[in-house]
Scaffold this motif. Structure first.
Motif, PDB file in Angstrom:
ATOM      1  N   GLN A  76      34.752  36.408  46.599  1.00 60.85           N
ATOM      2  CA  GLN A  76      35.840  35.883  47.421  1.00 60.85           C
ATOM      3  C   GLN A  76      37.009  35.472  46.534  1.00 60.85           C
ATOM      4  O   GLN A  76      36.805  34.848  45.490  1.00 60.85           O
ATOM      5  CB  GLN A  76      35.380  34.677  48.248  1.00 60.85           C
ATOM      6  N   THR A  77      38.211  35.803  46.950  1.00 59.36           N
ATOM      7  CA  THR A  77      39.438  35.402  46.249  1.00 59.36           C
ATOM      8  C   THR A  77      40.164  34.383  47.111  1.00 59.36           C
ATOM      9  O   THR A  77      40.191  34.503  48.337  1.00 59.36           O
ATOM     10  CB  THR A  77      40.348  36.628  46.027  1.00 59.36           C
ATOM     11  N   VAL A 193      35.163  42.164  42.422  1.00 61.84           N
ATOM     12  CA  VAL A 193      34.766  41.523  43.677  1.00 61.84           C
ATOM     13  C   VAL A 193      35.579  40.260  43.976  1.00 61.84           C
ATOM     14  O   VAL A 193      35.431  39.661  45.031  1.00 61.84           O
ATOM     15  CB  VAL A 193      33.260  41.160  43.661  1.00 61.84           C
ATOM     16  N   GLY A 194      36.424  39.873  43.050  1.00 64.43           N
ATOM     17  CA  GLY A 194      37.169  38.625  43.215  1.00 64.43           C
ATOM     18  C   GLY A 194      36.300  37.429  42.890  1.00 64.43           C
ATOM     19  O   GLY A 194      35.061  37.513  42.875  1.00 64.43           O
ATOM     20  N   GLY A 195      36.938  36.314  42.612  1.00 65.69           N
ATOM     21  CA  GLY A 195      36.169  35.115  42.290  1.00 65.69           C
ATOM     22  C   GLY A 195      37.028  33.868  42.324  1.00 65.69           C
ATOM     23  O   GLY A 195      38.255  33.938  42.184  1.00 65.69           O
ATOM     24  N   HIS A 196      36.384  32.742  42.556  1.00 67.51           N
ATOM     25  CA  HIS A 196      37.090  31.461  42.501  1.00 67.51           C
ATOM     26  C   HIS A 196      36.111  30.352  42.128  1.00 67.51           C
ATOM     27  O   HIS A 196      34.893  30.552  42.123  1.00 67.51           O
ATOM     28  CB  HIS A 196      37.793  31.149  43.825  1.00 67.51           C
ATOM     29  N   LEU A 197      36.666  29.215  41.818  1.00 69.17           N
ATOM     30  CA  LEU A 197      35.890  28.064  41.373  1.00 69.17           C
ATOM     31  C   LEU A 197      35.507  27.205  42.577  1.00 69.17           C
ATOM     32  O   LEU A 197      36.347  26.926  43.431  1.00 69.17           O
ATOM     33  CB  LEU A 197      36.755  27.243  40.401  1.00 69.17           C
ATOM     34  N   THR A 198      34.241  26.804  42.664  1.00 66.25           N
ATOM     35  CA  THR A 198      33.823  25.930  43.767  1.00 66.25           C
ATOM     36  C   THR A 198      33.441  24.531  43.301  1.00 66.25           C
ATOM     37  O   THR A 198      33.357  23.614  44.109  1.00 66.25           O
ATOM     38  CB  THR A 198      32.642  26.534  44.536  1.00 66.25           C
TER      39      THR A 198
END
Length: 297
Positions: A76-77, A193-198
């Motif tokens: 997810q982006t 695949v996109g990525g983000h910090l949680t």
């Protein structure tokens, strides 16, 4: 009178670093409180605060390397490169299923060492006098310049897979100015695949560890690190005599004494344990770069 010192605070999530400073000011009864590097509201962990005259030491802490524990969600982006932003893209199940441990390791290897990193557009970097995140919130398109940073450790300590995402718990050791959100974004981009910090937690700044920090509920009466001890942790230490301490405070040099210190700048400490100031090299001499008030212990 409030004693000067360095205070280590474990910031909880949901409040700003400025909120912690404000609470510390109330707890210690002084306006003279500063910090050595902010954390986003979402982030938790170590804040290094300076109280009274010890705020002068923060400039020597800001540039120290840091350690973070973080969670990266691949698949997810978001608009902010973290969980506080809106999701702008989702990878399909097949792409997520193809994110093997080997591919993750290759992606991380490319983000380890001396790298060029474009900070997140919602960072606190100023663009023409305004914070980048303020410009983004105002609807402006912000493109920040790449900067050179060093990631000395980037390792996965846990992995969780689902149909729509891969979550990685990681530990990162990095130079000052490194954005962990940008590492999450760039790893997701590399894997397609996109990525983000949680989640993000800072556990170390230079020699200071969050294990030694107090919570925001325990600020009143909290113990601080003396200026001399704090400075000697960050810099080399130079023990001086009373006469030398007086000379340094009066702007005089310690002539031909540069061999007494392994590295500069250094913390000059008087016989009574007080911090005289920070000294630097001038040829073969030692000269004060910043003096502390004499009452500081």
């Amino acid at each position: 009178m409030v004693s000067p010192g360095i205070l280590l605070v474990d910031k909880p999530g949901g409040i700003t670093s400025h909120d912690v400073v404000a609470r510390t000011r109330r707890a210690f009864g002084t306006r003279k409180v500063g910090h050595a590097g902010t954390l986003d509201p979402m982030a938790t962990g170590l804040l290094v605060l300076g109280i009274e005259g010890a705020t002068r030491l923060l400039t020597y802490v800001v540039g120290a390397d840091k350690t973070y524990v973080a969670t990266i969600r691949l698949g997810q982006t978001t608009t902010t490169d973290d969980a506080e932003g809106e999701i702008t893209a989702r990878a399909d199940a097949a792409a997520i299923a193809a994110v093997s441990d080997e591919r993750v390791a290759e992606g991380i290897a490319g983000l380890t060492g001396a790298i060029s990193q474009v900070p997140s557009s919602v960072s606190a970097i100023k663009v023409d006098g305004r914070r980048a995140y303020d410009r983004v919130r105002a609807g402006e398109a912000v493109e920040l310049k790449a900067r050179d940073v060093t990631v000395s450790r980037f390792v996965v300590i846990d992995r969780r897979d689902s149909a729509d995402a891969v979550e990685l718990d990681v530990v990162v050791d990095c130079s000052s100015g490194t954005y962990i959100r940008a590492l999450a974004r760039d790893l997701g981009t590399e894997l397609g695949v996109g990525g983000h910090l949680t989640a993000l937690r800072r556990t170390r700044i230079g020699p200071f560890d969050v294990a030694d920090a107090v919570t925001t509920d325990d600020l009143v009466g909290a113990a601080t690190i003396t200026p001399a001890d704090a400075a000697a942790r960050v810099l080399a230490r130079l023990d001086v005599t009373d006469d030398e301490a007086r000379d340094l405070r009066h702007g005089k040099r310690l002539v031909g004494q540069v061999g007494r210190v392994d590295a500069f700048p250094a913390a000059a400490v008087a016989p009574d344990g007080s911090l005289v100031g920070i000294v630097e090299r001038r040829g073969a001499d030692i000269k004060s770069a910043m003096n502390m008030p004499e009452e500081i212990r």
